[in-house]
Design an enzyme around this catalytic site. Structure first.
Site, PDB file in Angstrom:
ATOM      1  N   GLN A 149      50.757  27.702  29.443  1.00  8.55           N
ATOM      2  CA  GLN A 149      50.874  26.463  30.214  1.00  8.55           C
ATOM      3  C   GLN A 149      52.078  26.556  31.150  1.00  8.55           C
ATOM      4  O   GLN A 149      52.304  25.666  31.953  1.00  8.55           O
ATOM      5  CB  GLN A 149      51.069  25.276  29.266  1.00  8.55           C
ATOM      6  CG  GLN A 149      49.895  25.047  28.338  1.00  8.55           C
ATOM      7  CD  GLN A 149      50.263  24.046  27.245  1.00  8.55           C
ATOM      8  OE1 GLN A 149      50.258  22.852  27.458  1.00  8.55           O
ATOM      9  NE2 GLN A 149      50.583  24.548  26.073  1.00  8.55           N
ATOM     10  N   HIS A 166      48.249  26.356  34.259  1.00 12.49           N
ATOM     11  CA  HIS A 166      48.822  25.380  35.175  1.00 12.49           C
ATOM     12  C   HIS A 166      49.350  26.013  36.461  1.00 12.49           C
ATOM     13  O   HIS A 166      50.181  25.427  37.151  1.00 12.49           O
ATOM     14  CB  HIS A 166      49.923  24.585  34.460  1.00 12.49           C
ATOM     15  CG  HIS A 166      49.378  23.728  33.344  1.00 12.49           C
ATOM     16  ND1 HIS A 166      50.136  23.235  32.319  1.00 12.49           N
ATOM     17  CD2 HIS A 166      48.112  23.297  33.106  1.00 12.49           C
ATOM     18  CE1 HIS A 166      49.359  22.527  31.491  1.00 12.49           C
ATOM     19  NE2 HIS A 166      48.129  22.565  31.947  1.00 12.49           N
ATOM     20  N   CYS A 184      47.158  27.917  50.981  1.00 11.07           N
ATOM     21  CA  CYS A 184      46.868  27.108  52.160  1.00 11.07           C
ATOM     22  C   CYS A 184      45.461  26.577  51.971  1.00 11.07           C
ATOM     23  O   CYS A 184      44.498  27.356  51.972  1.00 11.07           O
ATOM     24  CB  CYS A 184      46.973  27.953  53.428  1.00 11.07           C
ATOM     25  SG  CYS A 184      46.383  27.038  54.869  1.00 11.07           S
ATOM     26  N   GLY A 191      55.656  27.116  20.990  1.00 11.28           N
ATOM     27  CA  GLY A 191      56.485  26.216  21.792  1.00 11.28           C
ATOM     28  C   GLY A 191      55.735  25.273  22.699  1.00 11.28           C
ATOM     29  O   GLY A 191      56.103  25.081  23.847  1.00 11.28           O
ATOM     30  N   ASN A 194      56.922  26.611  16.220  1.00  9.37           N
ATOM     31  CA  ASN A 194      57.588  25.512  16.921  1.00  9.37           C
ATOM     32  C   ASN A 194      58.824  25.120  16.122  1.00  9.37           C
ATOM     33  O   ASN A 194      58.929  25.423  14.935  1.00  9.37           O
ATOM     34  CB  ASN A 194      56.642  24.298  17.063  1.00  9.37           C
ATOM     35  CG  ASN A 194      57.056  23.367  18.199  1.00  9.37           C
ATOM     36  OD1 ASN A 194      58.189  22.877  18.238  1.00  9.37           O
ATOM     37  ND2 ASN A 194      56.153  23.121  19.122  1.00  9.37           N
TER      38      ASN A 194
HETATM   39  P1  NAD Z   1      56.895  20.451  26.062  1.00  8.97           P
HETATM   40  O1  NAD Z   1      58.235  20.425  26.759  1.00  8.97           O
HETATM   41  O2  NAD Z   1      56.097  19.220  26.033  1.00  8.97           O
HETATM   42  O3  NAD Z   1      57.147  20.901  24.575  1.00  8.97           O
HETATM   43  C1  NAD Z   1      57.966  21.988  24.254  1.00  8.97           C
HETATM   44  C2  NAD Z   1      57.748  22.305  22.801  1.00  8.97           C
HETATM   45  O4  NAD Z   1      58.482  23.495  22.518  1.00  8.97           O
HETATM   46  C3  NAD Z   1      58.229  21.219  21.847  1.00  8.97           C
HETATM   47  O5  NAD Z   1      57.212  20.987  20.877  1.00  8.97           O
HETATM   48  C4  NAD Z   1      59.491  21.833  21.219  1.00  8.97           C
HETATM   49  O6  NAD Z   1      59.651  21.420  19.869  1.00  8.97           O
HETATM   50  C5  NAD Z   1      59.187  23.314  21.304  1.00  8.97           C
HETATM   51  N1  NAD Z   1      60.364  24.190  21.426  1.00  8.97           N
HETATM   52  C6  NAD Z   1      61.493  23.977  22.135  1.00  8.97           C
HETATM   53  N2  NAD Z   1      62.314  25.035  22.038  1.00  8.97           N
HETATM   54  C7  NAD Z   1      61.689  25.940  21.254  1.00  8.97           C
HETATM   55  C8  NAD Z   1      62.018  27.227  20.782  1.00  8.97           C
HETATM   56  N3  NAD Z   1      63.167  27.841  21.093  1.00  8.97           N
HETATM   57  N4  NAD Z   1      61.139  27.866  19.973  1.00  8.97           N
HETATM   58  C9  NAD Z   1      59.965  27.277  19.622  1.00  8.97           C
HETATM   59  N5  NAD Z   1      59.584  26.060  20.036  1.00  8.97           N
HETATM   60  C10 NAD Z   1      60.447  25.401  20.841  1.00  8.97           C
HETATM   61  O7  NAD Z   1      56.083  21.684  26.673  1.00  8.97           O
HETATM   62  P2  NAD Z   1      54.514  21.964  26.853  1.00  8.97           P
HETATM   63  O8  NAD Z   1      53.783  21.623  25.613  1.00  8.97           O
HETATM   64  O9  NAD Z   1      54.420  23.330  27.392  1.00  8.97           O
HETATM   65  O10 NAD Z   1      54.039  20.940  27.957  1.00  8.97           O
HETATM   66  C11 NAD Z   1      54.802  20.817  29.102  1.00  8.97           C
HETATM   67  C12 NAD Z   1      54.068  20.999  30.420  1.00  8.97           C
HETATM   68  O11 NAD Z   1      55.056  21.169  31.446  1.00  8.97           O
HETATM   69  C13 NAD Z   1      53.218  22.207  30.449  1.00  8.97           C
HETATM   70  O12 NAD Z   1      52.075  21.823  31.087  1.00  8.97           O
HETATM   71  C14 NAD Z   1      53.967  23.221  31.301  1.00  8.97           C
HETATM   72  O13 NAD Z   1      53.108  23.696  32.322  1.00  8.97           O
HETATM   73  C15 NAD Z   1      55.010  22.451  32.035  1.00  8.97           C
HETATM   74  N6  NAD Z   1      56.357  23.063  31.959  1.00  8.97           N
HETATM   75  C16 NAD Z   1      56.510  24.404  32.176  1.00  8.97           C
HETATM   76  C17 NAD Z   1      57.764  24.987  32.061  1.00  8.97           C
HETATM   77  C18 NAD Z   1      57.892  26.460  32.304  1.00  8.97           C
HETATM   78  O14 NAD Z   1      57.118  27.035  33.063  1.00  8.97           O
HETATM   79  N7  NAD Z   1      58.855  27.122  31.661  1.00  8.97           N
HETATM   80  C19 NAD Z   1      58.872  24.208  31.728  1.00  8.97           C
HETATM   81  C20 NAD Z   1      58.690  22.835  31.546  1.00  8.97           C
HETATM   82  C21 NAD Z   1      57.422  22.275  31.651  1.00  8.97           C
END
Ligand code: NAD
Length: 232
Positions: A95, A113, A121, A179, A205
């Site tokens: 994601q 995503h 474009c 995560g 997680n």
């Molecule tokens: P989220 O932020 O909703 O959840 C993050 C999850 O990771 C939480 O459940 C948390 O407990 C867990 N977590 C945090 N640190 C951790 C670690 N060190 N080890 C294991 N688990 C850990 O993220 P999501 O579920 O991916 O949804 C967020 C949306 O936002 C996604 O659609 C994503 O595309 C986007 N997003 C992407 C990025 C990126 O590309 N790095 C960053 C932020 C959001």
């Protein structure tokens, strides 16, 4: 200690979310320091915002690019890439839009995503990689703005990427979710497919999520540390 070892499986799907990159220093979505605590998505991450003010939306995405560029893949990304090299049937369904899996050497990555590092474009139906920070030039030669090739809020997922992810989940013998808070739909629903097809399932997680009951093995801890244990 978990009884699961990657070496016992051949077709692994790593299903990753923002927590996968947290140890690289990239803010997660909902946690403290999360992006959307500071920015309203309606102003920065939806087609309507882009149509209204593309420069403002690009300024925001340039900031995100700069943050991600300054970060490095963490040991968890390295392990995922290493497993994929050893087990060619392994696919990463992510994601995340940060490109960190690829920077760690992973090759088969279904980006549900989209990617911070691609632009498109819509007028000319062109999609291309672009890793400039700040992104430059912001306009295509046709005169229209390049748009980040990201699935923004209110956008549909790319059906080809979803099909690829579904096929991988139908065929895998091990699903490892890492995560993700499992609340962003429709992505959050995909792991069910692996369960329905009889795969072994692991959730990594820091804490329980709404989908935790789906997983046979629920391993609590930092992604890189738990992955190292499963890779022993
Ligand atoms: P989220 O932020 O909703 O959840 C993050 C999850 O990771 C939480 O459940 C948390 O407990 C867990 N977590 C945090 N640190 C951790 C670690 N060190 N080890 C294991 N688990 C850990 O993220 P999501 O579920 O991916 O949804 C967020 C949306 O936002 C996604 O659609 C994503 O595309 C986007 N997003 C992407 C990025 C990126 O590309 N790095 C960053 C932020 C959001």
């Amino acid at each position: 200690m978990s009884s699961i070892r990657f070496s016992d499986f051949e077709r692994i799907v790593f299903f990753t979310g923002a927590g996968m990159s947290a140890e690289s220093g990239i803010p997660t979505y909902r946690g403290r320091g999360g992006i959307w605590a500071e920015y309203k998505y309606e102003d920065y991450a939806c087609q309507r915002a882009f149509d209204r003010d593309p420069e403002k939306v690009w300024d925001f995405h340039d900031k995100r690019r700069a943050v991600v560029r300054a970060c490095e893949p963490n040991p968890g990304h390295d392990i995922v890439a290493e497993v994929q090299k050893k087990k060619p049937g392994t696919i990463i369904v992510t994601q995340n839009i940060d490109g960190m899996h690829q920077r760690a050497g992973a090759t088969d990555v279904a980006e549900l995503h989209g990617s911070l590092w691609r632009v498109r474009c819509d007028a000319e139906e062109i999609v291309r990689e672009d890793t400039s920070v700040p992104m430059n030039p912001r306009k295509c030669s046709c005169g229209r703005y390049w748009r980040p090739d990201i699935v923004w809020f209110e956008d549909q997922l790319d059906h080809r990427v979803v099909r690829r992810a579904r096929e991988a989940l139908e065929q895998c013998d091990l699903l490892v979710s890492i995560g993700t808070s499992a609340v962003v739909y429709p992505a959050a629903d995909l792991p069910r497919i692996a369960v329905q097809h009889g795969a072994e399932t692991v959730e990594i997680n820091l804490e329980d999520t709404p989908l935790s009951p789906l997983y046979k093995h629920r391993l609590r801890g930092k992604a890189s540390e738990v992955l190292a244990e499963l890779n022993r």
